[in-house]
Each structure stands twice: as structure tokens, then as C-alpha cells.
Write a protein that holds these residues in place. Structure first.
Motif: not given
Length: 376
Positions: A59-66, A148-153, A170-174, A199-202
Motif C-alpha cells: 500500500a505504501l509503495q503504491l501510495a508513493l508511486i501515486g 510535496i505530498t504528505v502520505v499517511e502511514d 483527510g489525507a490525500a493518500i493513506a 489516481l484510484a483507477a491507476r
């Protein structure tokens, strides 16, 4: 096994029946139950999109790709976290830049992140460590306008609240984990959530080898028509199974009761351990924790943490060392650009106490009595 383990997942007959029903259905790979679990999890969080995957690491790897992270980019991360947080950055050829955390929560703050931002910083991963909600809006405000994107782990965060809302909502990506050490478990598994539909579709395509049409959709094509998928970018096999999702749906229904019981037990630990001078992790001002990890900071005059753990084990009590510091492990040794004193204090002097839904007050009293004897 220890008579008092550190964690027992709350699994029972309902989960067993759900898994058996998935097996009997003949559809055991990613299919309708995964889709149902995604919808239910998104509804619980109040987010538009949830993508089920094989683990929080994927999930984190995909979030970072996103987030557009790639080779040579820098991503600020806490060292005070399971090593997967840093590894997900490394998998993409990017550089994890370790930041310190605050003592009370074990989480990143704008003050620990800001000195490490450079023109190469592409993302910041904030972690809800042990279920303690990170102050996401404060970090987002720090990086606003910098690309800069903030990804929530939120691996540990299901059931915790930030300003009254589920963490990650509330996160752009979590990214979330459903490992057995987490409250909500599917054995292994994870979820990515995001606000953006494209992004979700990708990410859905990427988790299934980059297929333009999922296996489930091909199977469901009306009239048995042949559907030929295309592969427009390199993807991954990060799929969740329908068996796991069936269990996850049952677990999601139990989540409020899990959180309530863990908070009750954590409050009791705090009451019983307070006179010893140990400090138990607590709610931050901006939220409430699910107490996924009930960690205790030992007093300075306590015996060495390794000795405390060994003596607890002799009494049939399974505790764990505190949350790890990734920069002290061999793959990242010497990689930190700054001193991380709070991280090293917390990882060296804290331990995780037994805490799970079925823990009895009698068992909890046994843990506390043993700590009183060992710590003095």
C-alpha cells in the motif's frame, strides 16, 4: 506459549464462517468480496476511494508511486517506525531521510520535518505510530505550496481518531495494515485510500499487473463476451483475496468494540502503573488512540530493558521491545543526516505491554505486579 501473550487477534466463528463461504463460492482470488470490503472501508473512513492490497508495505509503495516518487527523490520518514516505512521508499530508488519524533507521541511534527526539507523532497510519510494520531494538518501546512505530498502511514491507525474523524480520512493518500498485530486483521493485507478518482483507477490497475480490465470484470462480462485487456505500464501483483476480504468485513464490524475495550484496558494500565513513575503512551491533544501498541517508557533508574523483558518472560508474560529505529538497522546504518535523540531514547527504553480484546483484569494485574517487582 506465554500464558499472557502480547497480542491475540479477536477472531472467532463468524470470521471462520465468512472465509468458508468465500471458499464454497468458488471465487477465492480478488473478486466481489474485495470490492465489498473496499466500499465498506471507504464508507467507514468517509473517503471516496479505497483499494485493497496484499499488505501495508505494498500500500505504501503504491501510495508513493501515486505521489510521483521515483529514483533520486527524497522522502522524509520517521526512523521510529517499522522498517517497512523506509523500505517502501527504497524500493522505488528514492532516498529515505530520517526525521526525529516528539517524545509524547512518537510521531513526526513540523519542527522535526522542516530542517530536512530540500529541493529534492518529493514526499513526507507521517506515521500514526502505535495508533497515536499524527497531527496531519500541521505537517500538510508546513509543506503547502512546495510540491510535496504528505502520505499517511496509518498502518496502526484503524479505529483511531484525528479531530473526531477516522485517521487517514483527510489525507490525500493513506495506507493501512491488516496484519494480525493490528486491531482489524485479514491475516495479511492492506488498503490504500485516496481522494482523487483518476489516481484510484491507476492504483487499481497497478495492483493487478497494470491490467486495463480486472480479472473480475473480465469474468463478469455480459454474454460471456471476450474482453482483451491491455498493459500500459509495469504493474505489480499486490492483490488481496476474497477469503481475506470476507474476514475483513466481519472484523470491520467489530472495530468499535475493539477500540472501546483497548482504551478501557489502557486507562487501567495507566492508573495501576502511575505510582511506579513509568509513562504510558497517551492520547494527543488533537485526537484519540486505538492503543494498537500500548508502550511504556521505563524510568531512568529501571533495569536494562532487555533484562525487564527476560524477567517478564520467566513469569509467562510476553512483552516486546519498543518500536524500532530503522536508522540503527544494518540497511540504513549511518544513513541519518541528523541526530535522532528522541527516537533513540524511545526505542531503547520503551516496551510494549500485553493488550488485546480478551485480556482479563486478572491477567492485567499479573502484568502490573510483575513490573512492580522487576522495576521496583
Amino acid at each position: 506459549m506465554s500464558s499472557i501473550p502480547v497480542m491475540i487477534p479477536w477472531l472467532g466463528e463468524e470470521e471462520a464462517l465468512a472465509a468458508a463461504e468465500a471458499v464454497r463460492s468458488g471465487w477465492v482470488a480478488q473478486g466481489p468480496r474485495v470490492a465489498e470490503f473496499e466500499r465498506a472501508f471507504a464508507e467507514y473512513l468517509g473517503v471516496p476511494h479505497a483499494i485493497a492490497v496484499s499488505s501495508c508495505t505494498t500500500a505504501l509503495q503504491l501510495a508513493l508511486i501515486g505521489a510521483g516518487v521515483g529514483p533520486g527523490d527524497e522522502v522524509v520518514v520517521p526512523s521510529f517506525s517499522f522498517i517497512a516505512t523506509a523500505n517502501a521508499v527504497t524500493y522505488l530508488g528514492a532516498v529515505p531521510v530520517f526525521a526525529d519524533v516528539e517524545l509524547s507521541s512518537g510521531n513526526l511534527t513540523p519542527g522535526t520535518v522542516e530542517p530536512l526539507l530540500t529541493d529534492r523532497t518529493k514526499a513526507v510519510i507521517v506515521v500514526d505510530q502505535g495508533g497515536v494520531p499524527v497531527d496531519l494538518p500541521a505537517v500538510e501546512a508546513l509543506v503547502a505550496g512546495r510540491g510535496i505530498t504528505v502520505v499517511e502511514d496509518a498502518a496502526c491507525g484503524a479505529g483511531s481518531l484525528l479531530n473526531g474523524r477516522p485517521v487517514g480520512s483527510g489525507a490525500a493518500i493513506a495506507a493501512y495494515s491488516f496484519h494480525p498485530r493490528k486491531l482489524l486483521t485479514t491475516g495479511e493485507g492492506g488498503m490504500v485510500t485516496c481522494q482523487d478518482g483518476e489516481l484510484a483507477a491507476r492504483l487499481r490497475r497497478l495492483r493487478e499487473h497494470g491490467m486495463s480490465v480486472s480479472a473480475a470484470d473480465r469474468h463478469a462480462a455480459s454474454g460471456g463476451a471476450s474482453v482483451v485487456e491491455t498493459y500500459d505500464e509495469v504493474g505489480y501483483n499486490f492483490r488481496m483475496t476474497d477469503i481475506q476480504a470476507a474476514i475483513g468485513l466481519v472484523q470491520l464490524g467489530k472495530l468499535p468494540a475493539m477500540v472501546a475495550r483497548r482504551r478501557e484496558l489502557a486507562a487501567r494500565y495507566r492508573e495501576l502503573l502511575g505510582p511506579l513513575g513509568e509513562r504510558l503512551v497517551a492520547d494527543p491533544p488533537h485526537g484519540s488512540s486505538n492503543f494498537q501498541a500500548c508502550w511504556l517508557l521505563l524510568p531512568e533508574d529501571a533495569p536494562d530493558r532487555t533484562e525487564v523483558l527476560a524477567r517478564l518472560a520467566e513469569k509467562g508474560i510476553s512483552a516486546r521491545r519498543g518500536i524500532m529505529a530503522a536508522h540503527l538497522e544494518l540497511p540504513y546504518k549511518g544513513a541519518s543526516r541528523v541526530e535522532l535523540p528522541t527516537t533513540e531514547l524511545l526505542t531503547g527504553r520503551s516496551l510494549i505491554l500485553p493488550l488485546y480484546h480478551s485480556l482479563t483484569e486478572e491477567q492485567q494485574d499479573t502484568v502490573v505486579a510483575a513490573l512492580r517487582e522487576i522495576v521496583g
